[in-house]
Design an enzyme around this catalytic site. Structure first.
Site, short mmCIF file in Angstrom:
data_model
loop_
_atom_site.label_atom_id
_atom_site.label_comp_id
_atom_site.label_asym_id
_atom_site.label_seq_id
_atom_site.Cartn_x
_atom_site.Cartn_y
_atom_site.Cartn_z
N SER A 39 0.81 -1.22 0.00
CA SER A 39 0.00 0.00 0.00
C SER A 39 0.84 1.27 0.00
O SER A 39 0.39 2.32 -0.47
CB SER A 39 -0.94 0.01 1.21
N GLY A 76 -1.90 -4.23 1.07
CA GLY A 76 -1.95 -5.44 1.87
C GLY A 76 -0.99 -6.53 1.42
O GLY A 76 -0.93 -7.59 2.05
N ASN A 105 4.20 -5.43 5.64
CA ASN A 105 3.12 -6.27 6.16
C ASN A 105 3.65 -7.56 6.78
O ASN A 105 3.05 -8.11 7.69
CB ASN A 105 2.10 -6.56 5.06
N ASP A 186 -4.51 6.98 10.05
CA ASP A 186 -4.15 5.65 10.57
C ASP A 186 -2.72 5.59 11.09
O ASP A 186 -2.30 4.58 11.66
CB ASP A 186 -4.38 4.57 9.52
N HIS A 189 0.02 5.20 6.76
CA HIS A 189 0.16 5.50 5.34
C HIS A 189 0.46 6.99 5.12
O HIS A 189 -0.23 7.84 5.69
CB HIS A 189 -1.12 5.11 4.59
#
Length: 211
Positions: A39, A76, A105, A186, A189
């Site tokens: 991402s 993801g 991730n 969040d 990002h």
């Protein structure tokens, strides 16, 4: 460490027994930079052309005519997912350069370091097998995962870069990581405004490969 290097060298021999030249491009056809990321490279929370990879496309038009970008990044994505897609991607795109920017991730999920190494090694080997140059882009993990894991996670990228003799950009988010204002709500990002800083960080490592 010697065992890890030995295993990687055996893997090199398995996934890339001989480096072959990319298929010749038709006269006037652009050479391809293939970006395989998550991402952070897919432009999460924004339109694709606002992300650093989208900005890279415009920079190439100005500063490296004859090159184009294919963004194979998926939000993801893990190193296992990248490893499962890499052969099809390089055969389809026949890139001259592959940017591998995966691992975030994996770290957040606590993937064993040896598994992450194997996955990234497969991606590098497959890219080199079609004659592509590789830029490996690293990631760092927060200290709450434990000192041993975070140090080993960072060392994975150095080991892979040394073993496969590819350039390494140690930390994708280096220029923005310490300022909360560079991140979306969040706190994971980067914002639209931070994308140009990321590209300016990647560019000096990528530019020498655009020959």
């Amino acid at each position: 460490m010697q065992c890890a290097i030995g295993c990687l060298l055996m893997l090199c021999a398995f996934v890339a027994p001989a480096q072959t030249a990319p298929a010749p491009s038709p006269a006037g056809a652009a050479k391809t930079v293939l970006v395989m990321g998550d991402s952070l490279s897919a432009g999460y929370g924004m339109s694709a052309d606002q992300g650093w990879v989208g900005l890279l496309e415009r920079r190439l038009q100005r500063e490296a005519p004859g090159w184009r970008v294919v963004n194979g990044s998926i939000s993801g994505e893990t190193s296992a997912g990248g490893a499962s897609r890499i052969v099809q991607a390089v055969v389809r795109e026949r890139p001259a350069v592959v940017v591998i920017a995966l691992g975030a991730n994996d770290g957040l999920r606590g993937l064993p370091l040896a598994e992450a190494r194997r996955n990234l090694a497969r991606m590098i080997g497959a890219s080199q097998h079609v004659g592509a140059q590789v830029l490996l882009v690293g990631m760092r993990m927060p200290p709450n995962l434990g000192t041993e894991y975070t140090r080993g996670f960072e060392a994975n990228y150095r080991l892979l870069a040394d073993t496969f003799d590819v350039p390494l950009l140690p930390f994708l988010l280096e220029p923005i990581a310490t300022d909360r204002a560079n991140f979306q709500d969040d706190n994971l990002h980067p914002t639209v405004e931070a994308q140009a800083k990321i590209l300016d960080h990647v560019w000096p490592a990528l530019r020498p490969l655009l020959r």
